[in-house]
Motif scaffolding. Sequence first.
Motif, PDB file in Angstrom:
ATOM      1  N   GLY A   9       0.822  -1.200   0.000  1.00 23.88           N
ATOM      2  CA  GLY A   9       0.000   0.000   0.000  1.00 23.88           C
ATOM      3  C   GLY A   9       0.858   1.253   0.000  1.00 23.88           C
ATOM      4  O   GLY A   9       2.073   1.220  -0.126  1.00 23.88           O
ATOM      5  N   VAL A  10       0.185   2.366   0.173  1.00 24.37           N
ATOM      6  CA  VAL A  10       0.848   3.665   0.143  1.00 24.37           C
ATOM      7  C   VAL A  10       1.438   3.961   1.517  1.00 24.37           C
ATOM      8  O   VAL A  10       0.764   3.824   2.535  1.00 24.37           O
ATOM      9  CB  VAL A  10      -0.158   4.772  -0.251  1.00 24.37           C
ATOM     10  CG1 VAL A  10       0.518   6.127  -0.236  1.00 24.37           C
ATOM     11  CG2 VAL A  10      -0.752   4.471  -1.620  1.00 24.37           C
ATOM     12  N   GLU A  11       2.720   4.349   1.520  1.00 25.26           N
ATOM     13  CA  GLU A  11       3.348   4.698   2.781  1.00 25.26           C
ATOM     14  C   GLU A  11       2.854   6.074   3.212  1.00 25.26           C
ATOM     15  O   GLU A  11       2.809   7.002   2.417  1.00 25.26           O
ATOM     16  CB  GLU A  11       4.860   4.731   2.609  1.00 25.26           C
ATOM     17  CG  GLU A  11       5.589   4.983   3.894  1.00 25.26           C
ATOM     18  CD  GLU A  11       7.097   4.912   3.722  1.00 25.26           C
ATOM     19  OE1 GLU A  11       7.780   5.526   4.547  1.00 25.26           O
ATOM     20  OE2 GLU A  11       7.555   4.271   2.779  1.00 25.26           O
ATOM     21  N   ARG A  12       2.468   6.196   4.462  1.00 25.83           N
ATOM     22  CA  ARG A  12       1.923   7.446   4.947  1.00 25.83           C
ATOM     23  C   ARG A  12       2.921   8.163   5.827  1.00 25.83           C
ATOM     24  O   ARG A  12       3.764   7.552   6.454  1.00 25.83           O
ATOM     25  CB  ARG A  12       0.659   7.182   5.755  1.00 25.83           C
ATOM     26  CG  ARG A  12      -0.438   6.634   4.918  1.00 25.83           C
ATOM     27  CD  ARG A  12      -1.702   6.547   5.729  1.00 25.83           C
ATOM     28  NE  ARG A  12      -2.573   5.609   5.047  1.00 25.83           N
ATOM     29  CZ  ARG A  12      -3.432   4.832   5.646  1.00 25.83           C
ATOM     30  NH1 ARG A  12      -3.545   4.874   6.939  1.00 25.83           N
ATOM     31  NH2 ARG A  12      -4.187   4.014   4.950  1.00 25.83           N
ATOM     32  N   ARG A  13       2.781   9.449   5.861  1.00 20.12           N
ATOM     33  CA  ARG A  13       3.613  10.262   6.741  1.00 20.12           C
ATOM     34  C   ARG A  13       3.072  10.139   8.155  1.00 20.12           C
ATOM     35  O   ARG A  13       1.875  10.266   8.391  1.00 20.12           O
ATOM     36  CB  ARG A  13       3.555  11.714   6.286  1.00 20.12           C
ATOM     37  CG  ARG A  13       4.330  12.649   7.175  1.00 20.12           C
ATOM     38  CD  ARG A  13       4.234  14.041   6.682  1.00 20.12           C
ATOM     39  NE  ARG A  13       5.199  14.226   5.619  1.00 20.12           N
ATOM     40  CZ  ARG A  13       5.581  15.391   5.155  1.00 20.12           C
ATOM     41  NH1 ARG A  13       5.040  16.479   5.636  1.00 20.12           N
ATOM     42  NH2 ARG A  13       6.466  15.496   4.215  1.00 20.12           N
ATOM     43  N   ARG A  14       3.969   9.879   9.100  1.00 18.59           N
ATOM     44  CA  ARG A  14       3.543   9.751  10.488  1.00 18.59           C
ATOM     45  C   ARG A  14       3.348  11.120  11.109  1.00 18.59           C
ATOM     46  O   ARG A  14       4.057  12.064  10.793  1.00 18.59           O
ATOM     47  CB  ARG A  14       4.582   8.974  11.299  1.00 18.59           C
ATOM     48  CG  ARG A  14       4.654   7.524  10.881  1.00 18.59           C
ATOM     49  CD  ARG A  14       5.608   6.796  11.750  1.00 18.59           C
ATOM     50  NE  ARG A  14       6.971   7.184  11.366  1.00 18.59           N
ATOM     51  CZ  ARG A  14       8.069   6.745  11.962  1.00 18.59           C
ATOM     52  NH1 ARG A  14       7.977   5.941  12.998  1.00 18.59           N
ATOM     53  NH2 ARG A  14       9.253   7.124  11.561  1.00 18.59           N
ATOM     54  N   ARG A  15       2.385  11.226  11.981  1.00 19.05           N
ATOM     55  CA  ARG A  15       2.118  12.458  12.718  1.00 19.05           C
ATOM     56  C   ARG A  15       2.517  12.226  14.171  1.00 19.05           C
ATOM     57  O   ARG A  15       2.080  11.253  14.793  1.00 19.05           O
ATOM     58  CB  ARG A  15       0.640  12.842  12.646  1.00 19.05           C
ATOM     59  CG  ARG A  15       0.119  12.971  11.254  1.00 19.05           C
ATOM     60  CD  ARG A  15       0.607  14.251  10.632  1.00 19.05           C
ATOM     61  NE  ARG A  15       0.044  14.376   9.289  1.00 19.05           N
ATOM     62  CZ  ARG A  15       0.579  15.097   8.348  1.00 19.05           C
ATOM     63  NH1 ARG A  15       1.675  15.757   8.566  1.00 19.05           N
ATOM     64  NH2 ARG A  15       0.024  15.165   7.160  1.00 19.05           N
TER      65      ARG A  15
END
Length: 120
Positions: A9-15
């Motif tokens: 899947g798409v890697e997301r930016r962590r918050r």
Amino acid sequence: MARMEIISGVERRRRWSKEAKLAILAEADERGVRISDVARRHDIFPAQIRLWRKTLSRFDAPASFLPVHLVDEVGLGQTPAVPATPVLIKILLRNGRCLKVPADIERKTLSSLIACVEAA
């Protein structure tokens, strides 16, 4: 056997919350601790810790005030006379000699000066 991680899947930016950032920064600020070790434990780059340190310290700094002195309106707009340093131009002549002249020298004076130095 080596560990392998498969990302699908798409890697997301962590918050990161401010509290989490401050906790990581507190851990990195302990005596004898290397930033790279803390970053590795939290799976972030060391540059991220340095960036958080820079940005969070800017907002947490206490406000400071400087004293203000009122002056008369007569003194406004007048700047103290500062002696300007003359701008010099360095000219290398054909005979190997060097001539340094002010930048605002007149063209006629410069040409006669160059002719005299080249003739000498």
